[in-house]
Scaffold this motif. Sequence first.
Motif, short mmCIF file in Angstrom:
data_model
loop_
_atom_site.label_atom_id
_atom_site.label_comp_id
_atom_site.label_asym_id
_atom_site.label_seq_id
_atom_site.Cartn_x
_atom_site.Cartn_y
_atom_site.Cartn_z
N PRO A 53 -31.84 -72.93 -21.04
CA PRO A 53 -33.24 -72.62 -21.34
C PRO A 53 -33.47 -72.41 -22.83
CG PRO A 53 -32.10 -70.71 -20.44
CD PRO A 53 -31.16 -71.86 -20.30
N LYS A 54 -34.63 -72.86 -23.29
CA LYS A 54 -35.01 -72.62 -24.68
C LYS A 54 -35.65 -71.25 -24.79
CE LYS A 54 -35.65 -77.34 -26.38
NZ LYS A 54 -36.58 -78.28 -27.05
N THR A 55 -35.25 -70.51 -25.82
CA THR A 55 -35.83 -69.20 -26.10
C THR A 55 -36.23 -69.18 -27.57
OG1 THR A 55 -33.75 -68.17 -26.80
CG2 THR A 55 -34.21 -68.19 -24.44
N ASN A 56 -36.75 -68.06 -28.01
CA ASN A 56 -37.07 -67.92 -29.43
C ASN A 56 -35.83 -67.95 -30.31
OD1 ASN A 56 -39.88 -67.76 -29.16
ND2 ASN A 56 -39.80 -65.57 -28.72
N ILE A 95 -27.74 -59.05 -24.00
CA ILE A 95 -28.89 -59.95 -23.91
C ILE A 95 -28.53 -61.23 -23.16
CG2 ILE A 95 -28.54 -61.14 -26.14
CD1 ILE A 95 -31.61 -61.10 -26.44
N ILE A 96 -27.31 -61.71 -23.32
CA ILE A 96 -26.90 -62.90 -22.58
C ILE A 96 -26.93 -62.62 -21.08
CG2 ILE A 96 -24.91 -64.37 -22.03
CD1 ILE A 96 -24.27 -64.47 -24.99
N GLY A 97 -26.49 -61.43 -20.69
CA GLY A 97 -26.54 -61.06 -19.28
C GLY A 97 -27.96 -61.05 -18.76
N LEU A 157 -38.45 -60.77 -37.63
CA LEU A 157 -39.21 -59.71 -36.96
C LEU A 157 -39.49 -60.08 -35.51
CD1 LEU A 157 -41.81 -58.56 -39.65
CD2 LEU A 157 -40.09 -57.12 -38.53
N LYS A 158 -39.87 -61.33 -35.31
CA LYS A 158 -40.15 -61.82 -33.96
C LYS A 158 -38.89 -61.78 -33.08
CE LYS A 158 -42.03 -65.91 -31.59
NZ LYS A 158 -42.57 -67.29 -31.79
N LEU A 159 -37.76 -62.19 -33.66
CA LEU A 159 -36.50 -62.17 -32.92
C LEU A 159 -36.07 -60.75 -32.58
CD1 LEU A 159 -34.46 -64.90 -34.85
CD2 LEU A 159 -35.67 -65.14 -32.67
N GLU A 160 -36.28 -59.85 -33.52
CA GLU A 160 -35.91 -58.45 -33.30
C GLU A 160 -36.72 -57.86 -32.13
OE1 GLU A 160 -35.68 -54.21 -35.78
OE2 GLU A 160 -36.57 -55.98 -36.71
N LYS A 161 -38.02 -58.12 -32.11
CA LYS A 161 -38.86 -57.62 -31.03
C LYS A 161 -38.46 -58.24 -29.70
CE LYS A 161 -42.89 -56.74 -33.97
NZ LYS A 161 -44.28 -57.14 -34.31
N PHE A 166 -35.89 -57.78 -24.29
CA PHE A 166 -34.99 -58.27 -23.26
C PHE A 166 -33.97 -57.20 -22.85
CE2 PHE A 166 -36.03 -62.81 -24.39
CZ PHE A 166 -36.47 -63.16 -23.12
N ILE A 167 -33.44 -56.45 -23.80
CA ILE A 167 -32.43 -55.44 -23.45
C ILE A 167 -33.05 -54.08 -23.17
CG2 ILE A 167 -30.64 -56.64 -24.76
CD1 ILE A 167 -30.86 -54.41 -26.89
N LYS A 168 -34.39 -54.04 -23.13
CA LYS A 168 -35.13 -52.82 -22.83
C LYS A 168 -34.77 -51.68 -23.78
CE LYS A 168 -35.68 -54.03 -17.96
NZ LYS A 168 -35.43 -53.64 -16.55
N PHE A 169 -34.61 -52.04 -25.05
CA PHE A 169 -34.32 -51.07 -26.12
C PHE A 169 -33.01 -50.31 -25.87
CE2 PHE A 169 -38.75 -52.01 -26.56
CZ PHE A 169 -39.00 -51.93 -27.92
#
Length: 198
Positions: A53-56, A95-97, A157-161, A166-169
């Motif tokens: 899958p493509k992601t940011n 995040i991979i999980g 910044l976009k990637l960080e958010k 995804f990892i719920k902080f």
Amino acid sequence: MSTDVEMTAEDAESSPPLPPPRVEYPDVITSVALFLSNKVKAHDIKFQTTRNPKTNFTSSYPPQITIDNYLFHLIRNVRTSPGIVVYALIYIERIIGVLERKYQRQTRTSVPFLMTSYNAHRLVLTAFLLAHKYCEDYRYDTSRMAKIGGILPKELLKLEKEFLKFIKFSLYVSEDEFIKYHNAVLVYGRELVSLSRP
């Protein structure tokens, strides 16, 4: 590499960060670099016959620098402690999980999420940034970190958010979890080195 670590979604704000324990330097950095390099190489081969899958985090084309050299580049240019790379690896595994479970639900398959040359650099950069922010007293601004990583500040910044969402902080890493990953990558790296000796 198997660490038998169960990932939990703990809120980072509810637990104070632990300072990275002292690690063997540079063995742990080299070991993480070897692990990531071999993982990307293996997944690049799978990517030839498997959809991902493509992601940011997915780039239009793979960067020319290999993922291990990219990690060394970050280390050389960012004042940080060696334990940060272990934190970054833990965040990458988290995040991979999450991405894998999401992709498998969408496709109703057991196809794994692949960490390839197309997404590895952005994943590593973002995980490294988050680990550095979470653990270190000295923090680089986003513009400086983006320049070191080779992307635009607004993209980082976009990637960080996106990563945090995804990892719920879940940035907290227990001492036991850190030690498990630290020891696992050291064993992995040393086994590779011993196998490469004549």
